[in-house]
Design a protein around this motif. Structure first.
Motif, PDB file in Angstrom:
ATOM      1  N   GLN A 130       0.825  -1.213   0.000  1.00  0.00           N
ATOM      2  CA  GLN A 130       0.000   0.000   0.000  1.00  0.00           C
ATOM      3  C   GLN A 130       0.855   1.257   0.000  1.00  0.00           C
ATOM      4  O   GLN A 130       0.443   2.303  -0.507  1.00  0.00           O
ATOM      5  N   SER A 131       2.040   1.181   0.522  1.00  0.00           N
ATOM      6  CA  SER A 131       2.972   2.311   0.461  1.00  0.00           C
ATOM      7  C   SER A 131       3.622   2.424  -0.912  1.00  0.00           C
ATOM      8  O   SER A 131       3.771   3.522  -1.452  1.00  0.00           O
ATOM      9  N   ALA A 132       3.984   1.284  -1.491  1.00  0.00           N
ATOM     10  CA  ALA A 132       4.725   1.291  -2.756  1.00  0.00           C
ATOM     11  C   ALA A 132       3.827   1.431  -3.973  1.00  0.00           C
ATOM     12  O   ALA A 132       4.180   2.088  -4.955  1.00  0.00           O
ATOM     13  N   GLY A 133       2.633   0.799  -3.944  1.00  0.00           N
ATOM     14  CA  GLY A 133       1.788   0.728  -5.127  1.00  0.00           C
ATOM     15  C   GLY A 133       2.286  -0.344  -6.085  1.00  0.00           C
ATOM     16  O   GLY A 133       3.357  -0.932  -5.905  1.00  0.00           O
ATOM     17  N   GLY A 134       1.505  -0.612  -7.125  1.00  0.00           N
ATOM     18  CA  GLY A 134       1.876  -1.601  -8.117  1.00  0.00           C
ATOM     19  C   GLY A 134       1.586  -3.021  -7.666  1.00  0.00           C
ATOM     20  O   GLY A 134       0.712  -3.277  -6.836  1.00  0.00           O
ATOM     21  N   LEU A 135       2.329  -3.949  -8.240  1.00  0.00           N
ATOM     22  CA  LEU A 135       2.262  -5.369  -7.885  1.00  0.00           C
ATOM     23  C   LEU A 135       3.582  -5.721  -7.234  1.00  0.00           C
ATOM     24  O   LEU A 135       4.654  -5.458  -7.793  1.00  0.00           O
ATOM     25  N   ARG A 145       8.957  -5.222  -7.580  1.00  0.00           N
ATOM     26  CA  ARG A 145       7.740  -4.457  -7.838  1.00  0.00           C
ATOM     27  C   ARG A 145       7.660  -4.097  -9.306  1.00  0.00           C
ATOM     28  O   ARG A 145       8.661  -3.757  -9.923  1.00  0.00           O
ATOM     29  N   TRP A 146       6.464  -4.202  -9.875  1.00  0.00           N
ATOM     30  CA  TRP A 146       6.237  -3.733 -11.235  1.00  0.00           C
ATOM     31  C   TRP A 146       4.821  -3.184 -11.353  1.00  0.00           C
ATOM     32  O   TRP A 146       4.046  -3.230 -10.389  1.00  0.00           O
ATOM     33  N   LYS A 147       4.493  -2.645 -12.537  1.00  0.00           N
ATOM     34  CA  LYS A 147       3.270  -1.856 -12.681  1.00  0.00           C
ATOM     35  C   LYS A 147       2.369  -2.391 -13.797  1.00  0.00           C
ATOM     36  O   LYS A 147       2.344  -1.841 -14.897  1.00  0.00           O
ATOM     37  N   PRO A 148       1.618  -3.449 -13.528  1.00  0.00           N
ATOM     38  CA  PRO A 148       0.688  -3.934 -14.555  1.00  0.00           C
ATOM     39  C   PRO A 148      -0.426  -2.916 -14.789  1.00  0.00           C
ATOM     40  O   PRO A 148      -0.781  -2.141 -13.899  1.00  0.00           O
ATOM     41  N   THR A 149      -0.967  -2.922 -15.999  1.00  0.00           N
ATOM     42  CA  THR A 149      -2.019  -1.953 -16.350  1.00  0.00           C
ATOM     43  C   THR A 149      -3.386  -2.612 -16.465  1.00  0.00           C
ATOM     44  O   THR A 149      -4.345  -1.973 -16.886  1.00  0.00           O
ATOM     45  N   ASP A 150      -3.490  -3.889 -16.075  1.00  0.00           N
ATOM     46  CA  ASP A 150      -4.762  -4.604 -16.187  1.00  0.00           C
ATOM     47  C   ASP A 150      -5.861  -3.939 -15.365  1.00  0.00           C
ATOM     48  O   ASP A 150      -5.622  -3.451 -14.252  1.00  0.00           O
ATOM     49  N   ALA A 151      -7.074  -3.951 -15.917  1.00  0.00           N
ATOM     50  CA  ALA A 151      -8.243  -3.618 -15.108  1.00  0.00           C
ATOM     51  C   ALA A 151      -8.549  -4.816 -14.204  1.00  0.00           C
ATOM     52  O   ALA A 151      -8.315  -5.968 -14.573  1.00  0.00           O
ATOM     53  N   VAL A 152      -9.044  -4.525 -13.019  1.00  0.00           N
ATOM     54  CA  VAL A 152      -9.372  -5.571 -12.047  1.00  0.00           C
ATOM     55  C   VAL A 152     -10.841  -5.430 -11.663  1.00  0.00           C
ATOM     56  O   VAL A 152     -11.279  -4.340 -11.264  1.00  0.00           O
ATOM     57  N   GLU A 153     -11.589  -6.504 -11.796  1.00  0.00           N
ATOM     58  CA  GLU A 153     -12.984  -6.500 -11.339  1.00  0.00           C
ATOM     59  C   GLU A 153     -13.089  -7.312 -10.065  1.00  0.00           C
ATOM     60  O   GLU A 153     -12.287  -8.237  -9.835  1.00  0.00           O
ATOM     61  N   TYR A 154     -14.064  -6.969  -9.223  1.00  0.00           N
ATOM     62  CA  TYR A 154     -14.202  -7.705  -7.968  1.00  0.00           C
ATOM     63  C   TYR A 154     -15.624  -7.666  -7.442  1.00  0.00           C
ATOM     64  O   TYR A 154     -16.428  -6.795  -7.792  1.00  0.00           O
ATOM     65  N   VAL A 155     -15.909  -8.636  -6.584  1.00  0.00           N
ATOM     66  CA  VAL A 155     -17.169  -8.680  -5.853  1.00  0.00           C
ATOM     67  C   VAL A 155     -16.880  -9.310  -4.505  1.00  0.00           C
ATOM     68  O   VAL A 155     -16.036 -10.204  -4.392  1.00  0.00           O
ATOM     69  N   SER A 156     -17.542  -8.814  -3.475  1.00  0.00           N
ATOM     70  CA  SER A 156     -17.340  -9.347  -2.131  1.00  0.00           C
ATOM     71  C   SER A 156     -18.668  -9.797  -1.542  1.00  0.00           C
ATOM     72  O   SER A 156     -19.672  -9.087  -1.624  1.00  0.00           O
ATOM     73  N   PHE A 157     -18.649 -10.984  -0.966  1.00  0.00           N
ATOM     74  CA  PHE A 157     -19.843 -11.530  -0.333  1.00  0.00           C
ATOM     75  C   PHE A 157     -19.789 -11.430   1.184  1.00  0.00           C
ATOM     76  O   PHE A 157     -20.763 -11.723   1.871  1.00  0.00           O
ATOM     77  N   GLY A 158     -18.649 -11.044   1.724  1.00  0.00           N
ATOM     78  CA  GLY A 158     -18.541 -10.940   3.172  1.00  0.00           C
ATOM     79  C   GLY A 158     -17.108 -11.106   3.628  1.00  0.00           C
ATOM     80  O   GLY A 158     -16.185 -11.242   2.825  1.00  0.00           O
TER      81      GLY A 158
END
Length: 259
Positions: A130-135, A145-158
């Motif tokens: 969270q301090s560095a960012g990226g992957l 550390r590197w910087k992928p440009t992929d979009a990320v989708e997500y859903v949370s159930f709990g």
């Protein structure tokens, strides 16, 4: 004073023998938490307009030897595998350092936040990504550390109780073994797709996914994408799809910062 820290998704992890750190692969995402820190006679943490006990946030303020009113504004679910406790703690440390003119370095603030998370049982290293960012990947030979440009989708159930999971010695022993093997098998700079695919192997081998998680991963795969379960939460993250899951974000390349 306000500061922002991105949420993070841990795909694979393997706790060290000491139990206070973890190797793994994690990514920071653009959705996160804003912490507004104000001077106060006693410490109070407010989330969604209500006072709440937020142990790692209170812990980092105690480590900094200050009392403050902290108002948290979250764009990510709490307790669902998005590193919300780490984001809240790190953002609070950055803002408090400025408000109280403490003069700590960024590395010191990240360290204080990490200790607060470990002592609260809410995380083993979220604040580093969270301090560095990226992957960020640490397979035991150092952080990369590197910087992928992929979009990320997500859903949370709990949520899943992180403190209970991290305190389960039998489970953590299996996580250490399986996670270590998966990390060793990954190439030096794997794509986010490869990370996600191997993360699903990790989650299934540990028998962590619920029925809803498994069904959602199958839906993503049917649309040509790859998906896995966020550690630790009843949450699915996916890459390679568009509009399959209700939430869409990108990898944050900048990390936590003051606003």
């Amino acid at each position: 004073m306000k500061a922002f820290a991105p949420g993070s998704v841990t795909a694979v992890f393997a706790p060290t023998e000491s139990g206070d750190e973890s190797r793994g692969v994690s990514m920071a995402i653009e959705d996160g938490i804003v912490s507004d820190v104000q001077t106060a006679g006693r410490t109070e943490v407010v989330l969604g307009g209500d006072s709440t006990n937020f142990e790692p946030v209170e812990g980092v303020l105690a480590e900094l030897d200050v009392t403050a009113r902290v108002e948290l504004d979250a764009d990510i679910p709490i307790g669902c595998g998005f590193g919300a406790s780490g984001a809240a703690t790190l953002a609070t440390a950055l803002a408090a350092n400025e408000v109280f003119e403490l003069g700590h370095s960024r590395d010191e603030l990240v360290g204080f936040s990490h200790v607060a998370e470990v002592e609260a049982g809410t995380g083993l290293g979220d604040v580093f990504i969270q301090s560095a960012g990226g992957l960020l990947m640490d397979d035991g030979s150092g952080r990369r550390r590197w910087k992928p440009t992929d979009a990320v989708e997500y859903v949370s159930f709990g949520g899943v109780s992180t403190s209970e999971a991290l305190g389960d010695d039998e489970l953590m022993g299996r996580v250490r073994s399986v996670g270590g093997r998966i990390l060793t098998s990954l190439p030096d700079n794997p794509s986010l797709e490869r990370v996600t695919r191997d993360a699903w192997e990790f989650a299934r081998e540990l028998e962590l996914p619920t029925g809803r998680v498994r069904e959602t991963v199958l839906e993503v795969e049917a649309e040509g994408g790859v998906a896995s379960m966020a550690m630790l939460g009843e949450t699915v993250f996916a890459v390679g799809v568009d509009g399959v899951l209700p939430n869409r974000t990108t990898v944050s390349h900048h990390g936590a910062h003051r606003l």
